[in-house]
Design an enzyme around this catalytic site. Structure first.
Site, mmCIF file in Angstrom:
data_model
loop_
_atom_site.group_PDB
_atom_site.id
_atom_site.type_symbol
_atom_site.label_atom_id
_atom_site.label_comp_id
_atom_site.label_asym_id
_atom_site.label_seq_id
_atom_site.Cartn_x
_atom_site.Cartn_y
_atom_site.Cartn_z
ATOM 1 N N HIS A 19 0.839 -1.206 0.000
ATOM 2 C CA HIS A 19 0.000 0.000 0.000
ATOM 3 C C HIS A 19 0.871 1.252 0.000
ATOM 4 O O HIS A 19 0.664 2.169 -0.801
ATOM 5 C CB HIS A 19 -0.913 -0.020 1.242
ATOM 6 C CG HIS A 19 -1.714 1.231 1.429
ATOM 7 N ND1 HIS A 19 -3.064 1.298 1.163
ATOM 8 C CD2 HIS A 19 -1.362 2.464 1.861
ATOM 9 C CE1 HIS A 19 -3.498 2.524 1.415
ATOM 10 N NE2 HIS A 19 -2.482 3.261 1.850
ATOM 11 N N GLU A 20 1.839 1.287 0.895
ATOM 12 C CA GLU A 20 2.649 2.504 1.030
ATOM 13 C C GLU A 20 3.495 2.752 -0.224
ATOM 14 O O GLU A 20 3.582 3.875 -0.700
ATOM 15 C CB GLU A 20 3.538 2.417 2.269
ATOM 16 C CG GLU A 20 2.759 2.417 3.576
ATOM 17 C CD GLU A 20 1.900 3.663 3.759
ATOM 18 O OE1 GLU A 20 2.214 4.713 3.181
ATOM 19 O OE2 GLU A 20 0.894 3.570 4.475
ATOM 20 N N HIS A 50 1.667 4.292 -3.089
ATOM 21 C CA HIS A 50 1.531 5.754 -3.061
ATOM 22 C C HIS A 50 2.634 6.399 -3.891
ATOM 23 O O HIS A 50 2.406 7.411 -4.559
ATOM 24 C CB HIS A 50 1.601 6.278 -1.622
ATOM 25 C CG HIS A 50 0.295 6.208 -0.886
ATOM 26 N ND1 HIS A 50 -0.878 6.711 -1.398
ATOM 27 C CD2 HIS A 50 -0.016 5.697 0.337
ATOM 28 C CE1 HIS A 50 -1.850 6.514 -0.526
ATOM 29 N NE2 HIS A 50 -1.365 5.882 0.537
ATOM 30 N N TYR A 89 -4.186 14.432 -2.898
ATOM 31 C CA TYR A 89 -4.576 13.638 -1.723
ATOM 32 C C TYR A 89 -5.673 14.347 -0.924
ATOM 33 O O TYR A 89 -5.508 14.699 0.244
ATOM 34 C CB TYR A 89 -3.345 13.400 -0.854
ATOM 35 C CG TYR A 89 -3.467 12.206 0.075
ATOM 36 C CD1 TYR A 89 -3.620 10.916 -0.423
ATOM 37 C CD2 TYR A 89 -3.421 12.370 1.455
ATOM 38 C CE1 TYR A 89 -3.730 9.833 0.419
ATOM 39 C CE2 TYR A 89 -3.518 11.289 2.315
ATOM 40 C CZ TYR A 89 -3.673 10.015 1.779
ATOM 41 O OH TYR A 89 -3.778 8.931 2.628
ATOM 42 N N GLU A 108 -5.934 6.586 -2.229
ATOM 43 C CA GLU A 108 -5.977 5.547 -1.204
ATOM 44 C C GLU A 108 -6.428 4.204 -1.809
ATOM 45 O O GLU A 108 -5.897 3.147 -1.483
ATOM 46 C CB GLU A 108 -6.953 5.945 -0.094
ATOM 47 C CG GLU A 108 -6.315 6.709 1.032
ATOM 48 C CD GLU A 108 -5.167 5.934 1.663
ATOM 49 O OE1 GLU A 108 -5.379 4.773 2.068
ATOM 50 O OE2 GLU A 108 -4.056 6.469 1.729
ATOM 51 N N ASP A 137 -9.565 13.900 7.778
ATOM 52 C CA ASP A 137 -8.937 12.855 6.974
ATOM 53 C C ASP A 137 -8.843 13.272 5.508
ATOM 54 O O ASP A 137 -9.136 12.496 4.607
ATOM 55 C CB ASP A 137 -9.747 11.542 7.147
ATOM 56 C CG ASP A 137 -9.110 10.351 6.452
ATOM 57 O OD1 ASP A 137 -7.877 10.335 6.285
ATOM 58 O OD2 ASP A 137 -9.857 9.428 6.075
HETATM 59 ZN ZN LIG Z 1 -2.439 5.280 2.199
#
Ligand SMILES: [Zn+2]
Length: 366
Positions: free
Chosen positions: A182-183, A186, A197, A206, A279
């Site tokens: 996941h990271e 990005h 974002y 995301e 968020d």
């Molecule tokens: Zn993320």
């Protein structure tokens, strides 16, 4: 300089964390002796929104030192990992403890980060012919043991950074391959599409990280769409928590349901779209909507998800049709175009993509 331009220039660096702020905020306010350390750790993790040692702005990759590439000419498909240890401080990158090809150090977090970066590289290279995050052999760098009881993992625009967790709610973050995938995804998104974002483009950012995080894990385990857990962050909670993971692509809103953490708040349909300023506009919430669409496409096509659904999404990400502010409809339409381009107008893939978006309340043909 016009004011708008000044604002853009001063835009803060994007730090993409795996644990959303609403979850940390909930833990931070716990008044329960069992979770005293976790509450303290969550408060610290929330305050620490600007880790030290990050002095580069978003998008100025030309300024990044390319340490490993300077040492040897880039060979396409040649992985170059570098793991550093912050030793409980918040100073990056920390001490370099393992480079490509060097032996294990005996530190489990270092080994997990090294292996996880390797698995992530393998998916992108073997399946999508992408040579590292920038498709130009960028070294894969990570720092482990960041901060004290640090309850998060994040991508800071250059490297992956892992906390050790508080030990009461979160165990370490290197143990989940989907978190590592996941990271790093990005990073791929930043280079390939630059999705802003915030709001829907942020939720798509995301979403893409969840898709490729799940695919990294499925590829490493040889799981078909039917075998796969479709979970993000399996194994990062301690046994104290009633939950499997942070998010579920297959069934958003069901990853955890715990008396302490509450219930996974992700919507699984556009009717449940969360309008919030928190968020970054609910990027970790509304990603549930496209996540379920992707799962649906992969599930209806069957087999290995990276072979067809994954290719359609990768083509969409890298095809240049999105733009930094793409919303769900635009993204959905781009996936349809990608499916048609790769598999044809009359293909099962085309049908599956249209059905996937329709399932979550988004009209992909607009
Ligand atoms: Zn993320």
């Amino acid at each position: 300089m016009p004011p708008q331009q000044a604002t853009l220039t001063a835009a803060p660096r994007t730090v993409c964390s795996i644990v959303p702020p609403f979850l940390l905020a909930r833990i931070a306010t716990l008044d329960d002796p069992r979770f005293e350390r976790a509450a303290h750790a969550a408060r610290r993790s929330l305050i620490d929104v600007a880790p030290h040692g990050l002095d580069h702005g978003r998008g100025d990759h030309s300024l990044l030192p390319r340490s490993l590439r300077d040492l040897e000419p880039a060979i396409r498909g040649h992985i170059g990992r570098a793991i550093s240890d912050a030793q409980g401080t918040e100073v990056l990158p920390g001490t370099l403890v393992r480079t490509e090809g060097s032996p294990e150090t005996g530190d489990v977090s270092v080994t997990e980060a090294y292996e996880g970066l390797g698995r992530t590289f393998a998916l992108f290279w073997d399946v999508f012919d992408r040579d590292s995050i920038d498709n130009l052999s960028a070294p894969l760098e990570a720092t482990v043991h960041y901060g004290k009881l640090y309850d998060n993992a994040f991508w800071d625009g250059r490297r992956m950074v892992f906390g050790d967790g508080d030990g009461e709610i979160f165990d370490g973050f290197t143990r989940s391959l989907s978190v590592i995938g996941h990271e790093l995804a990005h990073g791929v998104t930043e280079f390939a599409a630059g999705l802003v974002y915030r709001d829907q483009s942020g939720a798509l950012n995301e979403h893409i990280s969840d898709v490729f995080g799940a695919l990294v894990e499925q590829y490493a385990r040889g799981h078909t769409a039917a075998d796969a857990s479709w979970l993000i962050g399996e194994g990062i909670f301690t046994d104290e928590v009633e939950g499997n993971a942070l998010r579920s692509l297959k069934a958003p809103g069901t990853a955890y349901d715990d008396d302490v953490l509450g219930k996974d708040p992700q919507p699984d349909h556009f009717d449940g779209y969360v309008k919030t300023l928190d968020d970054n506009g609910g990027v970790h919430l509304n990603s549930g909507i496209p996540n379920r669409a992707f799962w649906s496409v992969a599930d209806s096509l069957g087999g290995y998800a990276w072979e067809r659904a994954g290719h359609i999404w990768y083509d969409t990400l890298t095809g240049g049709a999105l733009g930094p502010r793409a919303d769900f409809s635009r993204f959905a339409a781009a996936t349809v175009a990608s499916a048609v381009a790769r598999f044809g107008q009359d293909s099962a893939e085309h049908q599956a993509v249209v059905a996937g978006w329709t399932l979550v309340g988004i009209n992909p043909t607009r």
